[in-house]
Design an enzyme around this catalytic site. Structure first.
Site, short mmCIF file in Angstrom:
data_model
loop_
_atom_site.label_atom_id
_atom_site.label_comp_id
_atom_site.label_asym_id
_atom_site.label_seq_id
_atom_site.Cartn_x
_atom_site.Cartn_y
_atom_site.Cartn_z
N HIS A 148 37.74 -13.91 5.30
CA HIS A 148 36.77 -14.52 4.79
C HIS A 148 35.50 -13.48 5.42
CE1 HIS A 148 37.23 -18.59 2.91
NE2 HIS A 148 37.52 -18.25 4.47
N THR A 207 12.96 -22.89 -7.86
CA THR A 207 14.32 -22.93 -8.36
C THR A 207 15.22 -22.00 -7.20
OG1 THR A 207 14.41 -20.58 -9.55
CG2 THR A 207 14.21 -22.71 -10.48
N CYS A 224 11.36 -21.03 -3.53
CA CYS A 224 10.71 -20.94 -4.44
C CYS A 224 11.00 -22.39 -5.04
CB CYS A 224 10.58 -19.67 -4.28
SG CYS A 224 12.02 -19.33 -5.22
N ASP A 277 7.35 -19.19 -1.72
CA ASP A 277 5.81 -19.01 -3.17
C ASP A 277 5.27 -20.39 -2.89
OD1 ASP A 277 6.89 -20.32 -4.34
OD2 ASP A 277 7.38 -19.47 -6.42
N HIS A 282 32.04 -19.48 5.12
CA HIS A 282 33.33 -18.61 4.42
C HIS A 282 31.97 -16.23 3.99
CE1 HIS A 282 36.08 -21.75 1.77
NE2 HIS A 282 36.39 -21.65 3.54
C1 RB5 Z 1 6.99 -20.40 -9.99
O1 RB5 Z 1 6.41 -20.42 -10.52
C2 RB5 Z 1 8.39 -20.04 -9.98
O2 RB5 Z 1 8.79 -19.17 -10.72
C3 RB5 Z 1 8.67 -19.90 -8.36
O3 RB5 Z 1 8.79 -20.54 -7.75
C4 RB5 Z 1 10.69 -19.84 -8.36
O4 RB5 Z 1 11.68 -21.35 -9.21
C5 RB5 Z 1 11.57 -18.12 -8.87
O5 RB5 Z 1 12.92 -18.12 -8.94
#
Ligand code: RB5
Length: 145
Positions: free
Chosen positions: A136, A70, A68, A10, A101
């Site tokens: 595993h 996180t 993305c 993203d 694993h």
């Molecule tokens: C985008 O703002 C953010 O929410 C996305 O990059 C991600 O961290 C979502 O899990």
């Protein structure tokens, strides 16, 4: 023939994704960039997670890479697809264990929490590590039972 690897992001993962695509090409893979092709701060991670996860789920490709902020949104989305084992890896050891694993077939990187350099190193480890099988394999099989 070069292995095709689908890659998506993203807006938060956009820059890292471009770096990973370049790195995969440099390593001799055939990266397929599902986008975004330009930075759009309003884009939504499921729009890029789905085509990558779908291709892995159907067996069209063996592996995919998503990023993305996180890594969580990409993971939530990708892991809804049958046979996808998307591993959110924030360091090389997690990437290694996800392969050894869990036989992960989709790497998810948290662009807000790794540098581009770390992301590339995590990618290398993930690509190079084999599944250990054995006990595993039994556990991985149970995921879909
Ligand atoms: C985008 O703002 C953010 O929410 C996305 O990059 C991600 O961290 C979502 O899990």
């Amino acid at each position: 023939m070069a292995e095709k690897i689908l890659v998506g992001a993203d807006h938060v993962g956009f820059k890292l994704k471009n770096r990973l695509v370049d790195e995969l090409r440099r390593l001799g893979y055939e990266p397929v960039d599902v986008g975004p092709k330009s930075l759009d701060p309003a884009d939504d991670y499921p729009d890029y997670a789905k085509p990558v996860a779908q291709a892995v789920s159907s067996g069209e490709v063996q592996r995919g890479v998503l990023t993305c902020g996180t890594g969580l949104g990409m993971s939530y989305t990708a892991n809804r697809f049958p046979k996808v084992r998307a591993a959110l890896a924030w360091n090389e050891q997690v990437a290694e264990l996800s392969r050894q694993h869990g036989n992960s077939n989709l790497l998810v990187l948290p662009a807000q929490f790794v540098t581009e350099e770390q992301g590339v190193n995590i990618l290398h480890t993930w690509l190079e590590t084999n599944f250990e099988g054995g006990r595993h394999a039994r556990r991985v099989e149970k995921i879909d039972q």
